[in-house]
Design an enzyme around this catalytic site. Structure first.
Site, mmCIF file in Angstrom:
data_model
loop_
_atom_site.group_PDB
_atom_site.id
_atom_site.type_symbol
_atom_site.label_atom_id
_atom_site.label_comp_id
_atom_site.label_asym_id
_atom_site.label_seq_id
_atom_site.Cartn_x
_atom_site.Cartn_y
_atom_site.Cartn_z
ATOM 1 N N TYR A 59 9.534 15.466 41.237
ATOM 2 C CA TYR A 59 10.463 15.884 40.110
ATOM 3 C C TYR A 59 11.254 14.199 39.510
ATOM 4 O O TYR A 59 11.388 14.042 38.425
ATOM 5 C CB TYR A 59 11.374 16.796 40.733
ATOM 6 C CG TYR A 59 12.554 16.931 39.648
ATOM 7 C CD1 TYR A 59 12.584 17.760 38.352
ATOM 8 C CD2 TYR A 59 13.745 16.488 39.665
ATOM 9 C CE1 TYR A 59 13.395 17.917 37.593
ATOM 10 C CE2 TYR A 59 14.892 16.566 38.899
ATOM 11 C CZ TYR A 59 14.628 17.415 37.658
ATOM 12 O OH TYR A 59 16.009 17.714 36.756
ATOM 13 N N TYR A 76 19.475 23.740 27.079
ATOM 14 C CA TYR A 76 20.445 24.147 28.172
ATOM 15 C C TYR A 76 21.425 25.159 27.356
ATOM 16 O O TYR A 76 21.221 26.049 26.593
ATOM 17 C CB TYR A 76 21.249 23.376 28.916
ATOM 18 C CG TYR A 76 20.245 22.128 29.261
ATOM 19 C CD1 TYR A 76 19.055 22.489 29.951
ATOM 20 C CD2 TYR A 76 20.243 20.918 28.730
ATOM 21 C CE1 TYR A 76 18.141 21.613 30.343
ATOM 22 C CE2 TYR A 76 19.246 20.099 29.031
ATOM 23 C CZ TYR A 76 18.227 20.186 29.895
ATOM 24 O OH TYR A 76 17.422 19.289 30.297
ATOM 25 N N SER A 99 14.561 15.019 31.052
ATOM 26 C CA SER A 99 14.164 16.387 30.994
ATOM 27 C C SER A 99 13.006 16.483 30.151
ATOM 28 O O SER A 99 12.483 17.898 30.098
ATOM 29 C CB SER A 99 15.299 17.167 30.864
ATOM 30 O OG SER A 99 16.004 17.455 32.366
HETATM 31 N N1 GLN Z 1 16.700 13.758 36.038
HETATM 32 C C1 GLN Z 1 17.930 14.530 35.576
HETATM 33 C C2 GLN Z 1 18.496 15.304 36.555
HETATM 34 O O1 GLN Z 1 17.790 15.936 37.171
HETATM 35 C C3 GLN Z 1 17.287 15.177 34.393
HETATM 36 C C4 GLN Z 1 18.403 16.069 33.609
HETATM 37 C C5 GLN Z 1 18.067 16.093 32.240
HETATM 38 O O2 GLN Z 1 17.529 15.282 31.453
HETATM 39 N N2 GLN Z 1 18.876 16.990 31.575
HETATM 40 O O3 GLN Z 1 19.670 15.505 36.643
#
Ligand code: GLN
Length: 309
Positions: free
Chosen positions: A193, A241, A66
């Site tokens: 993505y 988050y 992310s």
């Molecule tokens: N590729 C991961 C997902 O979509 C990224 C989530 C993250 O790094 N918090 O679940």
């Protein structure tokens, strides 16, 4: 290594991390990430015009996951400007990165570009009018230019692993599409993505890639000063988050985390810091990485909220 006192601080932080048995758990919902050795730790500091300082496993590549969302956001803002905000908000969600809860209540407009739903919309905006290969090519060009390193690449095995297991992201994408907030077929947007999340970088490369968000004299100019402030604001409020408040309280710097265990934090006007340790805390942010950033902020006095080491 010379006389830079920061080097001593980094060496000490890496030594403390090595000794710490409480390392959190690796992200096992992506099979390729489940087998990463949790005993790794690295930290790197990049400052304009100065040599990047590192300690620990700073040249080992890891999945930035992310953390990639902030590079994609920079691209989306470059392409759409403020029109992006008609599709995604700028408020913390208070929920986990992959939560669906608010999306239904708020009619398919994700709270911010750093939760998965918002990052999928952001990737969709960059993808619009091109192919996934072109969108990912633009992203890689941006990241490589930011880091000054053409070796940065995507790990296709990690992308394939997440494609096979990313049911929640498929659910989010289809739900977004049902509200008309996904312009491309979900498979194409998610292909983009998942591959952006599968970019690999070492801590050294990630710290260097973050220099465009430092601002001020000598820092690479990939986006305007005004946009730097805004991306940093979003990192502070939403980058971790439902752990964003905790990170702001403990570290006091804008930061973006990823489930690969990486965190990129910016000391505005001063430095870009990358830290990596694969074990995660209950928010899905690097456990030792957060602790290391807290120690670094304390020992240097770096905080956007005032000195006070
Ligand atoms: N590729 C991961 C997902 O979509 C990224 C989530 C993250 O790094 N918090 O679940």
């Amino acid at each position: 290594m010379g006389s830079d006192p920061l080097q001593g601080i980094l060496d000490q932080i890496a030594a403390e991390a090595r000794e710490n048995p409480e390392r959190g758990g690796v992200a096992d919902y992506i099979p390729e990430l489940a087998c990463i050795d949790p005993d790794q730790f690295a930290i790197a500091i990049a400052r304009p015009g100065q040599r990047t300082l590192t300690a620990g496993d700073a040249d080992v590549p890891f999945s930035i996951q992310s953390v990639s969302k902030l590079f994609m956001l920079a691209l989306a803002l470059g392409k759409l400007g403020d029109r992006l905000w008609s599709r995604v908000g700028r408020e913390p969600s208070g929920h986990s990165f992959d939560s669906m809860l608010l999306l239904e209540l708020e009619k398919g407009r994700p709270r911010n570009p750093f939760i998965n739903a918002g990052a999928i919309v952001t990737a969709d905006a960059v993808l619009d009018g091109s192919t996934p290969r072109e969108a990912l090519g633009a992203l890689l060009r941006f990241v490589r230019a930011a880091a000054g390193d053409d070796a940065i690449h995507i790990n296709d095995r990690v992308a394939a692993s997440e494609t096979a297991t990313g049911h929640r992201n498929f659910a989010l994408a289809h739900y977004l599409r049902s509200h008309g907030n996904l312009r491309n077929p979900p498979e194409l947007t998610l292909g983009t993505y998942f591959h952006q999340c599968a970019i690999e970088m070492s801590c050294t490369q990630l710290a260097n890639a973050g220099r465009f968000l430092i601002g001020g004299a000598g820092a690479p100019r990939l986006v305007s000063a005004r946009r730097i402030r805004r991306i940093n604001a979003l990192m502070m409020t939403c980058g971790h988050y439902d752990g964003s408040g905790d990170y702001a309280y403990r570290v006091g710097l804008p930061g973006k985390s990823g489930v690969g265990g990486g965190i990129l934090s910016i000391v505005p006007g001063v430095a870009s810091v990358a830290v990596w340790s694969p074990g995660l805390n209950r928010y899905g942010n690097s456990k030792l990485g957060t602790e290391a950033m807290e120690t670094l902020a304390t020992r240097t006095g770096w905080s956007v909220f005032g000195p006070g080491a």
